[in-house]
Design a protein around this motif. Sequence first.
Motif, PDB file in Angstrom:
ATOM      1  N   SER A   1      -4.917  -3.831  -2.200  1.00  0.00           N
ATOM      2  CA  SER A   1      -3.983  -2.840  -2.194  1.00  0.00           C
ATOM      3  C   SER A   1      -3.637  -2.825  -3.896  1.00  0.00           C
TER       4      SER A   1
ATOM      5  N   TYR B   1      -4.084  -3.975   2.579  1.00  0.00           N
ATOM      6  CA  TYR B   1      -3.678  -2.942   3.808  1.00  0.00           C
ATOM      7  C   TYR B   1      -4.051  -3.745   4.721  1.00  0.00           C
TER       8      TYR B   1
ATOM      9  N   GLY C   1       0.816  -1.259   0.056  1.00  0.00           N
ATOM     10  CA  GLY C   1       0.145   0.054   0.028  1.00  0.00           C
ATOM     11  C   GLY C   1       0.876   1.371  -0.051  1.00  0.00           C
TER      12      GLY C   1
END
Length: 351
Positions: free
Chosen positions: A151, A143, A113
């Motif tokens: 992500s 994430y 992320g």
Amino acid sequence: MTYITKPRLHHPNLPTNALGFTRRDYEGAVSTLCAGCGHDSISASVIQACYELELPPHRIAKLSGIGCSSKTPDYFLGNSHGFNTVHGRMPSVLTGANLANKDLIYLGVSGDGDSASIGLGQFAHCIRRGVNMVYIVENNGVYGLTKGQFSATSDYGSKSKRGVVNHDAAVDLVSLALQLGASFVARSFSGDKRQLTPLIKAALTHNGAAFIDCISPCVQFNNHVGSTKSFDYVREHNEAVNRLDIIPPRTPIEIDHAPGTLEMVTQHDGSVLALRKLDAHYDPSDRAAALAFLQERQALGEVVTGLLFVDPTPKDLHDHLDTVATPLNALTDAELTPGSAALAELNASLR
Ligand SMILES: Cc1ncc(C[n+]2csc(CCOP(=O)(O)OP(=O)(O)O)c2C)c(N)n1
Ligand code: SF4
Ligand SMILES: [Mg+2]
């Protein structure tokens, strides 16, 4: 952030390295990550690599962004410099620090992320500038810290823990790093310490932008059937192209090998990367072939790992900028502001 210091006591007979440090001297605070989180295994490899390379802890600077992955520098190298930046902004802070003091060893730790979503631009520019650093992305395809959203590295068609299918194409940071000119590119798996530790050691001795994408399963939100970043999936689809040994400068090379099975790459500092070929056709000195190989194997669902590309004579940011040999933060006021006569001379040279 929870911070639990470790007791300083340890067994008096713990082995020490040439600097007199034990492995414990390279540890940090007690981890507060979930039990079984892949990120903790990467921390263990960082500790092992720095201990074995006999690096003075006060010469290392560790920087990170925000995320479970970015918390990990708290759990290793407790005697080193540290800077926990804003989400996705680690690369620019690391670049600035490296510009000011090129004599430190820079270790950037980030998440998928942190680097592929909010920090993608920062990641790209710091790699293409050739900042001398080790950049590790602890890639769990989710994430983790904010509880399990997809992500930018979540694979197309993979499933979240709640069964939602990801319809966005994935960013492959390894391919990007290759395209952006990184002079050392590797992928590894947190569950394979034998592969990861030598890769980190090799990256730490590399004089340029060294990138390691380390698949690091999130046991809380992305370790289920349907996830391509789970322990089971990566174990079943791991396609290692080589195995690495790193031989420090001035150490006699005593490796028994059949001709053609081992490739020796000598680096600028005299250390030798001994690459044991697992795929006879894989050539880590060919950037374009590496990219093609990755695409081909990815289409088959394989996770290609190992040292994927290395340039043994890399150029870093300071080479590109032609900075002076002395780190900029060690220059005197007189050297930094040489006065109007020197300025006039410089201006004249540009006319
Ligand atoms: C500017 C900003 N935007 C959003 C957030 C919220 N946030 C914190 S961590 C995170 C994602 C972390 O994911 P990753 O980098 O993959 O780390 P992981 O926890 O998976 O290791 C987000 C979106 C934030 N802290 N700051
Ligand atoms: S939420 Fe996931 S990434 Fe975060 S500590 Fe737990 S297992 Fe690790
Ligand atoms: Mg993540």
